[in-house]
Motif scaffolding. Structure first.
Motif, PDB file in Angstrom:
ATOM      1  N   VAL A  72      11.757   6.482  -2.510  1.00 43.42           N
ATOM      2  CA  VAL A  72      10.973   7.324  -1.605  1.00 43.42           C
ATOM      3  C   VAL A  72      11.845   7.780  -0.437  1.00 43.42           C
TER       4      VAL A  72
ATOM      5  N   VAL B 123       7.382  -2.418  -8.571  1.00 48.85           N
ATOM      6  CA  VAL B 123       6.800  -2.328  -9.908  1.00 48.85           C
ATOM      7  C   VAL B 123       7.801  -2.933 -10.897  1.00 48.85           C
TER       8      VAL B 123
ATOM      9  N   ILE C 264       2.682   0.430   1.004  1.00 39.97           N
ATOM     10  CA  ILE C 264       1.932   1.470   0.293  1.00 39.97           C
ATOM     11  C   ILE C 264       2.253   1.448  -1.195  1.00 39.97           C
ATOM     12  N   ILE C 265       3.553   1.316  -1.515  1.00 40.19           N
ATOM     13  CA  ILE C 265       4.002   1.307  -2.906  1.00 40.19           C
ATOM     14  C   ILE C 265       4.709  -0.022  -3.166  1.00 40.19           C
ATOM     15  N   PRO C 266       4.004  -1.006  -3.715  1.00 40.84           N
ATOM     16  CA  PRO C 266       4.645  -2.305  -3.964  1.00 40.84           C
ATOM     17  C   PRO C 266       5.660  -2.199  -5.106  1.00 40.84           C
TER      18      PRO C 266
ATOM     19  N   ASP D   3      12.125  -1.791  -6.773  1.00 39.07           N
ATOM     20  CA  ASP D   3      11.665  -1.427  -5.432  1.00 39.07           C
ATOM     21  C   ASP D   3      11.667   0.098  -5.293  1.00 39.07           C
ATOM     22  N   LEU D   4      10.514   0.702  -5.400  1.00 36.35           N
ATOM     23  CA  LEU D   4      10.402   2.163  -5.341  1.00 36.35           C
ATOM     24  C   LEU D   4      10.518   2.716  -3.928  1.00 36.35           C
ATOM     25  N   SER D   5      10.406   1.858  -2.920  1.00 35.10           N
ATOM     26  CA  SER D   5      10.512   2.336  -1.541  1.00 35.10           C
ATOM     27  C   SER D   5      11.889   2.948  -1.277  1.00 35.10           C
TER      28      SER D   5
ATOM     29  N   VAL E 236       6.836   1.484   3.639  1.00 36.26           N
ATOM     30  CA  VAL E 236       6.655   2.119   2.325  1.00 36.26           C
ATOM     31  C   VAL E 236       6.321   1.062   1.284  1.00 36.26           C
ATOM     32  N   ARG E 237       6.897  -0.128   1.416  1.00 35.50           N
ATOM     33  CA  ARG E 237       6.590  -1.221   0.477  1.00 35.50           C
ATOM     34  C   ARG E 237       5.130  -1.629   0.555  1.00 35.50           C
TER      35      ARG E 237
END
Length: 89
Positions: free
Chosen positions: A74, A65, A61-63, A69-71, A58-59
């Motif tokens: 998710v 910000v 795809i979504i680094p 850590d948005l992973s 997931v990191r």
């Protein structure tokens, strides 16, 4: 009058409990990441060893910000959705 049992299948109960445990580990990972003394110690290293490979796809795809850590979010919301939609009915 016939009564029906509304017990969940065993696999749903086990999957539900496994996801709950995983969510608690995910929350522990988040809390430890905010406390430098824990993050740099044995607890942080262990959690990073366990959670790093799981969060890595997931990191990619979504680094992160701004250091966030948005992973983790998710996974948290995804697992909550799976529990509510498929395992607890």
């Amino acid at each position: 009058m016939e009564t029906q049992s509304h017990a969940r299948p065993t696999w749903k109960v086990i999957a539900d409990k496994a996801i709950t445990v995983f969510i608690f580990v995910l929350l522990a990972y988040c809390i430890v990441s905010w406390i430098p003394s824990l993050r740099n110690g044995a607890v942080g290293a262990t959690l990073e060893t366990v959670m790093g490979p799981i969060l890595a796809p997931v990191r990619m795809i979504i680094p992160p910000v701004g250091g966030l850590d948005l992973s983790v979010l998710v996974y948290f919301f995804g697992l909550q959705f799976v529990q509510q939609r498929f395992l607890r009915n």
